[in-house]
Scaffold this active site. Structure first.
Site, PDB file in Angstrom:
ATOM      1  CG  ASN A  83      57.943  13.985  46.474  1.00 45.27           C
ATOM      2  OD1 ASN A  83      59.012  13.495  45.872  1.00 45.27           O
ATOM      3  ND2 ASN A  83      57.323  13.062  47.333  1.00 45.27           N
ATOM      4  CB  ILE A  91      55.725  21.489  47.132  1.00 48.66           C
ATOM      5  CG1 ILE A  91      55.616  22.310  45.755  1.00 48.66           C
ATOM      6  CG2 ILE A  91      57.096  20.711  47.337  1.00 48.66           C
ATOM      7  CD1 ILE A  91      56.692  23.719  46.076  1.00 48.66           C
ATOM      8  CB  CYS A  92      54.503  16.202  49.090  1.00 49.18           C
ATOM      9  SG  CYS A  92      54.675  15.362  50.620  1.00 49.18           S
ATOM     10  CG  LEU A  93      60.572  20.012  50.909  1.00 47.72           C
ATOM     11  CD1 LEU A  93      61.282  18.652  50.610  1.00 47.72           C
ATOM     12  CD2 LEU A  93      61.031  21.043  50.286  1.00 47.72           C
TER      13      LEU A  93
END
Length: 200
Positions: A83, A91-93
């Site tokens: 992620n 960042i993939c959040l």
């Protein structure tokens, strides 16, 4: 920067400094500039993960519209995680995107990132190469992530076999970071990693 944002960040900055996690050396935050628009965060790699023992630096940019919009956060320290981009640190959040709520704070952001490091979401990847390895060869993923933690985040030494392969390609005159990326993305196969390095 809008006054509301500055007041809020000052308060949250103090909250992090006084937090139990800071006293245990788990999270840290410092100012980059005097007007609270840019901060530098640091999180410790969570225990029982390949990141354990590493320290991860984060760039945190506070928008004018904070706290109604999330801070822009990226990893400065290179990391091998489904992620998080192994190239840019993006960042993939969800809470840094559409699931952000004004009640969230710098402390919750840092702790959420630490939680993400411990529990990857390979089906919503930021880095497809890493996510593939995570799903198809979990053991190799762990070893690769541990090696990146050692090289870039100061974690204890990892797989001697991987280290030997890196040294071998560096001895051919390739740059170390490029070698690590090539081997990591080519399943630690020296031959295909060499081809990749020569094609760049």
């Amino acid at each position: 920067m809008a006054n509301i944002a500055v007041q809020r960040i000052k308060r949250e900055f103090k909250e992090v400094l006084k937090s139990e996690e800071t006293s245990k050396n788990q999270i840290k935050v410092e100012l980059v500039d005097e007007n609270f628009t840019e901060l530098k965060g640091e999180i410790a790699g969570p225990p029982d993960t390949p990141y354990e023992g590493g320290r991860y630096q984060l760039e945190i940019k506070i928008p004018e519209t904070y706290p109604f919009n999330p801070p822009k956060v990226r990893f400065i320290t290179k990391i091998w995680h489904p992620n998080i981009s192994s190239v840019t640190g993006a960042i993939c959040l969800d809470i840094l995107k559409d699931q952000w709520a004004a009640a969230m704070t710098l402390r919750t952001v840092l702790l959420s990132l630490q939680a993400l490091m411990a529990a990857a979401e390979p089906d919503d990847p930021q880095d497809a190469v890493v996510a593939n390895q995570y799903k198809q060869n979990p053991e190799m993923f762990k070893q690769t992530a541990r090696l990146w933690s050692h090289v870039y985040a100061g974690a204890p030494v990892s797989s001697p076999e991987y280290t030997r392969k890196i040294d071998k390609l560096c001895a051919m005159g390739f740059e170390k970071n490029a070698v690590i990326v090539a081997l990591s993305s080519k399943s630690w196969d020296v031959e295909t990693a060499t081809e990749l390095l020569l094609s760049n």
